[in-house]
Scaffold this motif. Structure first.
Motif, PDB file in Angstrom:
ATOM      1  N   THR A 287       0.849  11.269  -5.055  1.00 29.54           N
ATOM      2  CA  THR A 287       1.537  10.122  -4.454  1.00 29.54           C
ATOM      3  C   THR A 287       2.574  10.497  -3.405  1.00 29.54           C
ATOM      4  O   THR A 287       2.624   9.872  -2.338  1.00 29.54           O
ATOM      5  CB  THR A 287       2.177   9.247  -5.547  1.00 29.54           C
ATOM      6  OG1 THR A 287       1.153   8.784  -6.438  1.00 29.54           O
ATOM      7  CG2 THR A 287       2.893   8.049  -4.942  1.00 29.54           C
TER       8      THR A 287
ATOM      9  N   ASP B 217      -0.970   8.972 -15.108  1.00 33.08           N
ATOM     10  CA  ASP B 217      -1.698   7.913 -15.818  1.00 33.08           C
ATOM     11  C   ASP B 217      -1.276   7.801 -17.275  1.00 33.08           C
ATOM     12  O   ASP B 217      -1.341   6.725 -17.870  1.00 33.08           O
ATOM     13  CB  ASP B 217      -3.208   8.171 -15.753  1.00 33.08           C
ATOM     14  CG  ASP B 217      -3.762   8.024 -14.344  1.00 33.08           C
ATOM     15  OD1 ASP B 217      -3.036   7.508 -13.472  1.00 33.08           O
ATOM     16  OD2 ASP B 217      -4.912   8.430 -14.117  1.00 33.08           O
TER      17      ASP B 217
ATOM     18  N   ASN C 240       0.834  -1.192   0.000  1.00 33.74           N
ATOM     19  CA  ASN C 240       0.000   0.000   0.000  1.00 33.74           C
ATOM     20  C   ASN C 240       0.873   1.247   0.000  1.00 33.74           C
ATOM     21  O   ASN C 240       2.106   1.173   0.057  1.00 33.74           O
ATOM     22  CB  ASN C 240      -0.947  -0.001   1.205  1.00 33.74           C
ATOM     23  CG  ASN C 240      -0.201  -0.236   2.524  1.00 33.74           C
ATOM     24  OD1 ASN C 240       0.812   0.415   2.786  1.00 33.74           O
ATOM     25  ND2 ASN C 240      -0.701  -1.162   3.340  1.00 33.74           N
TER      26      ASN C 240
ATOM     27  N   ALA D  26       2.040   4.826  -7.525  1.00 32.35           N
ATOM     28  CA  ALA D  26       0.979   4.154  -6.768  1.00 32.35           C
ATOM     29  C   ALA D  26      -0.301   4.141  -7.586  1.00 32.35           C
ATOM     30  O   ALA D  26      -0.610   5.086  -8.307  1.00 32.35           O
ATOM     31  CB  ALA D  26       0.749   4.853  -5.433  1.00 32.35           C
ATOM     32  N   GLY D  27      -1.043   3.049  -7.476  1.00 34.55           N
ATOM     33  CA  GLY D  27      -2.321   2.949  -8.173  1.00 34.55           C
ATOM     34  C   GLY D  27      -2.322   1.817  -9.180  1.00 34.55           C
ATOM     35  O   GLY D  27      -1.432   1.715 -10.023  1.00 34.55           O
ATOM     36  N   GLU D  28      -3.309   0.971  -9.065  1.00 37.37           N
ATOM     37  CA  GLU D  28      -3.421  -0.191  -9.945  1.00 37.37           C
ATOM     38  C   GLU D  28      -3.509   0.215 -11.417  1.00 37.37           C
ATOM     39  O   GLU D  28      -3.020  -0.491 -12.301  1.00 37.37           O
ATOM     40  CB  GLU D  28      -4.658  -1.002  -9.551  1.00 37.37           C
ATOM     41  CG  GLU D  28      -4.819  -2.325 -10.284  1.00 37.37           C
ATOM     42  CD  GLU D  28      -6.013  -3.120  -9.779  1.00 37.37           C
ATOM     43  OE1 GLU D  28      -6.537  -3.931 -10.560  1.00 37.37           O
ATOM     44  OE2 GLU D  28      -6.420  -2.919  -8.617  1.00 37.37           O
ATOM     45  N   GLU D  29      -4.100   1.380 -11.670  1.00 38.01           N
ATOM     46  CA  GLU D  29      -4.288   1.825 -13.044  1.00 38.01           C
ATOM     47  C   GLU D  29      -2.980   2.171 -13.746  1.00 38.01           C
ATOM     48  O   GLU D  29      -2.933   2.272 -14.980  1.00 38.01           O
ATOM     49  CB  GLU D  29      -5.222   3.044 -13.079  1.00 38.01           C
ATOM     50  CG  GLU D  29      -4.642   4.309 -12.504  1.00 38.01           C
ATOM     51  CD  GLU D  29      -4.682   4.382 -10.965  1.00 38.01           C
ATOM     52  OE1 GLU D  29      -4.236   5.398 -10.416  1.00 38.01           O
ATOM     53  OE2 GLU D  29      -5.152   3.397 -10.347  1.00 38.01           O
ATOM     54  N   LYS D  30      -1.893   2.312 -12.986  1.00 34.70           N
ATOM     55  CA  LYS D  30      -0.600   2.646 -13.581  1.00 34.70           C
ATOM     56  C   LYS D  30       0.299   1.439 -13.811  1.00 34.70           C
ATOM     57  O   LYS D  30       1.363   1.559 -14.411  1.00 34.70           O
ATOM     58  CB  LYS D  30       0.140   3.655 -12.690  1.00 34.70           C
ATOM     59  CG  LYS D  30      -0.599   4.960 -12.505  1.00 34.70           C
ATOM     60  CD  LYS D  30       0.172   5.897 -11.581  1.00 34.70           C
ATOM     61  CE  LYS D  30      -0.599   7.189 -11.320  1.00 34.70           C
ATOM     62  NZ  LYS D  30       0.130   8.085 -10.409  1.00 34.70           N
TER      63      LYS D  30
END
Length: 209
Positions: free
Chosen positions: A46, A149, A11, A201-205
């Motif tokens: 972030t 992104d 996380n 950070a972030g699943e979309e990246k």
């Protein structure tokens, strides 16, 4: 050049704590000839938690802030109190809690109408502090970068003029997709750094990373 290492954390807190640990460790090492440890910090969402960790006693008391010089990787061309200002985020998360760090923080004066002048002055400050010879690029000891992104880092957005800049260390970049100007360190400066750490950070990246 060593191959890049990718480390995955559960996380944002774990990622941010490890970044603070790395910062503390590197800043505590001795610098040659008494030179300051020079670091460039990114804006965005972030790194805010990372800066909060640096301001916490666990790390703040271990870092020799009197030997650290802090620079900005980039800044939006807005006043320092604006909600979009990277400096405002850094001040609220870290600098207001660490007078010793604030004393050695070099702010990009990105709100100046003369953006070229602001970029040139910041590049001169960078060179003077790092004691950079005229024929070399400023070599920061450490740069923390993020990733958007769309894959951009610093304010080097896809298709923007700053991506092609090879003469200036700091560039006023027009970002068409956002309809705004930003000041940013250029690719030669990022590539010249002794060490670069990306905080993503972030699943979309994940796929783009």
């Amino acid at each position: 050049m060593p191959a890049p290492a990718i480390r995955v954390f559960k996380n944002l807190d774990e990622l941010s704590r490890e970044a603070a640990t790395e910062f503390s460790s590197l800043a505590s090492r001795g610098q040659p000839e008494g030179k300051p440890f020079c670091v460039a910090l990114s804006g965005g969402h972030t790194p805010k938690r990372f800066y909060e960790f640096l301001a916490a006693p666990e790390f703040a008391t271990k870092i020799p802030w009197d030997r650290v010089q802090l620079f900005q990787v980039d800044e939006r061309c807005v006043p320092p109190g604006d909600g979009q200002s990277n400096y405002r985020m850094m001040r609220e998360a870290m600098l207001s809690h660490l007078p010793a760090a604030d004393k050695h923080f070099h702010r990009m004066i990105a709100e100046r109408p003369d953006r070229d002048g602001a970029a040139a002055d910041y590049a001169a400050d960078l060179r003077t502090t790092l004691r950079t010879p005229a024929h070399e690029w400023p070599r920061l000891d450490l740069i923390f970068l993020g990733m958007g992104d769309d894959g951009h880092t610093a304010s080097l957005f896809p298709g923007s003029a700053a991506l092609e800049e090879r003469q200036r260390a700091v560039y006023p970049n027009w970002v068409e997709k956002l309809g705004m100007w930003r000041l940013t360190l250029t690719l030669p400066v990022l590539n010249a750094a002794s060490r670069v750490i990306f905080l993503v950070a972030g699943e979309e990246k994940a796929e783009r990373l």
